[in-house]
Scaffold this active site. Sequence first.
Site, PDB file in Angstrom:
ATOM      1  N   GLU A  57       0.822  -1.212   0.000  1.00 60.18           N
ATOM      2  CA  GLU A  57       0.000   0.000   0.000  1.00 60.18           C
ATOM      3  C   GLU A  57       0.857   1.264   0.000  1.00 60.18           C
ATOM      4  O   GLU A  57       1.916   1.294   0.617  1.00 60.18           O
ATOM      5  CB  GLU A  57      -0.841   0.036   1.272  1.00 60.18           C
ATOM      6  CG  GLU A  57      -1.758  -1.140   1.381  1.00 60.18           C
ATOM      7  CD  GLU A  57      -2.507  -1.155   2.693  1.00 60.18           C
ATOM      8  OE1 GLU A  57      -3.264  -2.091   2.909  1.00 60.18           O
ATOM      9  OE2 GLU A  57      -2.312  -0.214   3.496  1.00 60.18           O
ATOM     10  N   CYS A  70       2.983   8.141   2.250  1.00 57.45           N
ATOM     11  CA  CYS A  70       3.255   7.127   3.263  1.00 57.45           C
ATOM     12  C   CYS A  70       3.643   5.849   2.527  1.00 57.45           C
ATOM     13  O   CYS A  70       2.837   5.297   1.783  1.00 57.45           O
ATOM     14  CB  CYS A  70       1.987   6.954   4.098  1.00 57.45           C
ATOM     15  SG  CYS A  70       2.110   5.640   5.297  1.00 57.45           S
ATOM     16  N   CYS A  77       4.721  -8.052   7.343  1.00 60.88           N
ATOM     17  CA  CYS A  77       5.621  -7.642   8.423  1.00 60.88           C
ATOM     18  C   CYS A  77       5.767  -8.813   9.381  1.00 60.88           C
ATOM     19  O   CYS A  77       4.814  -9.537   9.640  1.00 60.88           O
ATOM     20  CB  CYS A  77       5.054  -6.434   9.169  1.00 60.88           C
ATOM     21  SG  CYS A  77       6.143  -5.824  10.484  1.00 60.88           S
ATOM     22  N   CYS A  81       2.442  -7.318  15.583  1.00 57.08           N
ATOM     23  CA  CYS A  81       1.678  -6.540  16.560  1.00 57.08           C
ATOM     24  C   CYS A  81       0.193  -6.894  16.393  1.00 57.08           C
ATOM     25  O   CYS A  81      -0.336  -6.806  15.283  1.00 57.08           O
ATOM     26  CB  CYS A  81       1.906  -5.041  16.350  1.00 57.08           C
ATOM     27  SG  CYS A  81       3.665  -4.609  16.321  1.00 57.08           S
ATOM     28  N   CYS A  84      -2.528  -4.698  14.437  1.00 58.12           N
ATOM     29  CA  CYS A  84      -2.172  -4.137  13.131  1.00 58.12           C
ATOM     30  C   CYS A  84      -2.518  -5.129  12.022  1.00 58.12           C
ATOM     31  O   CYS A  84      -2.153  -6.309  12.095  1.00 58.12           O
ATOM     32  CB  CYS A  84      -0.675  -3.821  13.125  1.00 58.12           C
ATOM     33  SG  CYS A  84       0.008  -3.519  11.493  1.00 58.12           S
ATOM     34  N   GLY A 138       5.012  -2.845   6.824  1.00 58.33           N
ATOM     35  CA  GLY A 138       6.354  -3.343   7.111  1.00 58.33           C
ATOM     36  C   GLY A 138       7.104  -2.531   8.142  1.00 58.33           C
ATOM     37  O   GLY A 138       6.688  -1.444   8.540  1.00 58.33           O
ATOM     38  N   GLU A 139       8.210  -3.088   8.596  1.00 56.41           N
ATOM     39  CA  GLU A 139       9.065  -2.438   9.583  1.00 56.41           C
ATOM     40  C   GLU A 139      10.330  -1.946   8.861  1.00 56.41           C
ATOM     41  O   GLU A 139      11.169  -2.758   8.464  1.00 56.41           O
ATOM     42  CB  GLU A 139       9.398  -3.450  10.698  1.00 56.41           C
ATOM     43  CG  GLU A 139      10.518  -3.024  11.627  1.00 56.41           C
ATOM     44  CD  GLU A 139      10.366  -1.631  12.225  1.00 56.41           C
ATOM     45  OE1 GLU A 139       9.271  -1.249  12.654  1.00 56.41           O
ATOM     46  OE2 GLU A 139      11.382  -0.907  12.256  1.00 56.41           O
ATOM     47  N   SER A 170       9.294   5.583  10.826  1.00 61.41           N
ATOM     48  CA  SER A 170       8.577   5.067  11.992  1.00 61.41           C
ATOM     49  C   SER A 170       9.038   3.635  12.269  1.00 61.41           C
ATOM     50  O   SER A 170       9.081   2.815  11.365  1.00 61.41           O
ATOM     51  CB  SER A 170       7.066   5.098  11.716  1.00 61.41           C
ATOM     52  OG  SER A 170       6.351   4.496  12.772  1.00 61.41           O
ATOM     53  N   LEU A 194       5.365   3.207  20.492  1.00 64.79           N
ATOM     54  CA  LEU A 194       5.521   2.665  21.853  1.00 64.79           C
ATOM     55  C   LEU A 194       4.301   1.825  22.251  1.00 64.79           C
ATOM     56  O   LEU A 194       4.428   0.676  22.610  1.00 64.79           O
ATOM     57  CB  LEU A 194       5.709   3.830  22.825  1.00 64.79           C
ATOM     58  CG  LEU A 194       6.817   3.692  23.848  1.00 64.79           C
ATOM     59  CD1 LEU A 194       8.141   3.355  23.199  1.00 64.79           C
ATOM     60  CD2 LEU A 194       6.948   4.977  24.653  1.00 64.79           C
ATOM     61  N   CYS A 312      -2.404   1.280   8.399  1.00 63.26           N
ATOM     62  CA  CYS A 312      -1.424   0.331   7.905  1.00 63.26           C
ATOM     63  C   CYS A 312      -1.994  -1.049   7.569  1.00 63.26           C
ATOM     64  O   CYS A 312      -2.523  -1.743   8.417  1.00 63.26           O
ATOM     65  CB  CYS A 312      -0.407   0.254   9.037  1.00 63.26           C
ATOM     66  SG  CYS A 312       0.760  -1.037   8.977  1.00 63.26           S
TER      67      CYS A 312
HETATM   68  N1  SAH Z   1       6.375  -0.857  11.432  1.00 65.79           N
HETATM   69  C1  SAH Z   1       6.480   0.524  11.727  1.00 65.79           C
HETATM   70  C2  SAH Z   1       5.910   1.431  10.663  1.00 65.79           C
HETATM   71  C3  SAH Z   1       4.632   0.990  10.004  1.00 65.79           C
HETATM   72  S1  SAH Z   1       3.206   0.966  11.045  1.00 65.79           S
HETATM   73  C4  SAH Z   1       5.886   0.835  13.075  1.00 65.79           C
HETATM   74  O1  SAH Z   1       5.224  -0.033  13.651  1.00 65.79           O
HETATM   75  O2  SAH Z   1       6.112   1.931  13.570  1.00 65.79           O
HETATM   76  C5  SAH Z   1       2.873   2.712  11.174  1.00 65.79           C
HETATM   77  C6  SAH Z   1       2.038   3.090  12.383  1.00 65.79           C
HETATM   78  O3  SAH Z   1       0.697   2.597  12.234  1.00 65.79           O
HETATM   79  C7  SAH Z   1       2.577   2.502  13.679  1.00 65.79           C
HETATM   80  O4  SAH Z   1       2.670   3.503  14.671  1.00 65.79           O
HETATM   81  C8  SAH Z   1       1.526   1.476  13.999  1.00 65.79           C
HETATM   82  O5  SAH Z   1       1.485   1.201  15.351  1.00 65.79           O
HETATM   83  C9  SAH Z   1       0.265   2.121  13.488  1.00 65.79           C
HETATM   84  N2  SAH Z   1      -0.865   1.201  13.364  1.00 65.79           N
HETATM   85  C10 SAH Z   1      -0.848  -0.089  12.982  1.00 65.79           C
HETATM   86  N3  SAH Z   1      -2.088  -0.614  13.024  1.00 65.79           N
HETATM   87  C11 SAH Z   1      -2.915   0.374  13.426  1.00 65.79           C
HETATM   88  C12 SAH Z   1      -4.325   0.443  13.662  1.00 65.79           C
HETATM   89  N4  SAH Z   1      -5.111  -0.603  13.477  1.00 65.79           N
HETATM   90  N5  SAH Z   1      -4.823   1.623  14.072  1.00 65.79           N
HETATM   91  C13 SAH Z   1      -4.029   2.706  14.258  1.00 65.79           C
HETATM   92  N6  SAH Z   1      -2.693   2.694  14.051  1.00 65.79           N
HETATM   93  C14 SAH Z   1      -2.141   1.539  13.640  1.00 65.79           C
HETATM   94 FE1  SF4 Z   2       3.856  -3.826  14.118  1.00 66.94          FE
HETATM   95 FE2  SF4 Z   2       4.458  -1.816  12.392  1.00 66.94          FE
HETATM   96 FE3  SF4 Z   2       4.746  -4.390  11.670  1.00 66.94          FE
HETATM   97 FE4  SF4 Z   2       2.311  -3.414  11.981  1.00 66.94          FE
HETATM   98  S1  SF4 Z   2       3.790  -2.768  10.469  1.00 66.94           S
HETATM   99  S2  SF4 Z   2       3.075  -5.419  12.735  1.00 66.94           S
HETATM  100  S3  SF4 Z   2       2.625  -1.992  13.688  1.00 66.94           S
HETATM  101  S4  SF4 Z   2       5.847  -3.323  13.291  1.00 66.94           S
END
Ligand code: SAH
Ligand code: SF4
Length: 343
Positions: A57, A70, A77, A81, A84, A138-139, A170, A194, A312
């Site tokens: 995306e 973005c 990923c 988490c 996500c 992705g990270e 990020s 965080l 995301c």
């Molecule tokens: N992997 C990196 C960058 C991509 S995710 C990271 O985790 O920072 C970008 C942001 O989207 C992160 O802060 C993540 O926690 C947030 N995010 C993921 N899923 C989400 C959701 N369902 N609602 C709101 N923010 C979300």
């Molecule tokens: Fe976690 Fe960021 Fe990967 Fe989603 S994209 S699983 S928030 S690290």
Amino acid sequence: MRGVDDPTEMTDLPTDLRDRLARRFAPSRPELIDHRVADDGHTHKLLLRYADGEAIEVVLMLYPKRATVCISTQAGCAMGCPFCATGQAGFRRQLTAGEVVRQVVVCDAALRSGQIGEEQIPRDAPDHVTNVVFMGMGEPLANMDATLATVNWLHDPDGFNLSARGITVSTVGLVPGIRRLADLGLPVTLAVSLHAADDRLRDDLVPINRTHPLADVEQAIVDYRAATNRRVSIEWCLIGDVNDDDDQADRLAAIARRLRSHVNVIPMNPTPGVQWKEPTARRTRAFMARLERGGAQATLRDTRGRDADAACGQLLASYTLGQGSRLPVAVGAAERIDREAST
Ligand code: SAH
Ligand code: SF4
């Protein structure tokens, strides 16, 4: 022609060089398989599919003087988490630097032409990309080579020539990656996701915390700031009845004060297959007020593009669901936290 990534279109190069480049770097043009528009044409979410079938995306967010892209760095990923959508689908593969760069090029070309897909770009939008955030799928710091190459290209006067301040990476808090980014010596903005202010909760919400616990992440933030002279921001996805209580707010405020970091609070976007959701408006207000009382600088972010599945991984998730296939939803952690909360 500049700003193109297909060597055959690089008309300012001699023909034989163009041909040789085309043979070596034949671009695999991604196919646009979905395009959602929200916020009166100011948010565009694109789903691009590569020749091997992997899809990622890209989101273009337009403001009167800003055009932010973005971008994604991985298909899927590995960080898992549980709130996500990308995390639910698991890791598919790394994107190459060329594939990451192309996401910016595609959006920049659209702005210059005034049209994106079938849609006209609103008149008040800039005619080029002004900001890039690594907040798509992705990270970024788990695909370090592509991320560093993209940051270098974005910043290089002979590349995209973007101010380092216009670039935000990020991360979920990969300590070695934060250190490597600091070594680049560019004042790129770092945002650390965080989501939990103690290790017990963070181990569940951000499983990589078991490898890089909060204290190590905090130290890496302090060092990043010292090396780049840039404040690091904290991202906090606010999840109802999970990380929205006063105790988390107080702990978060203390961390933000220590790090002199700004906190961006983002109410959770609903994710298919995950039962958690954003807190009530009242609870959200109370959390923000508590942060302020604790001396933290915090902003409640708008959930731009919610009607375009703009969080995301969500467009891909809804696309996949629409195709009738099921997402491999890892709700284990979610169930555990809910169980603990109800006992
Ligand atoms: N992997 C990196 C960058 C991509 S995710 C990271 O985790 O920072 C970008 C942001 O989207 C992160 O802060 C993540 O926690 C947030 N995010 C993921 N899923 C989400 C959701 N369902 N609602 C709101 N923010 C979300
Ligand atoms: Fe976690 Fe960021 Fe990967 Fe989603 S994209 S699983 S928030 S690290």
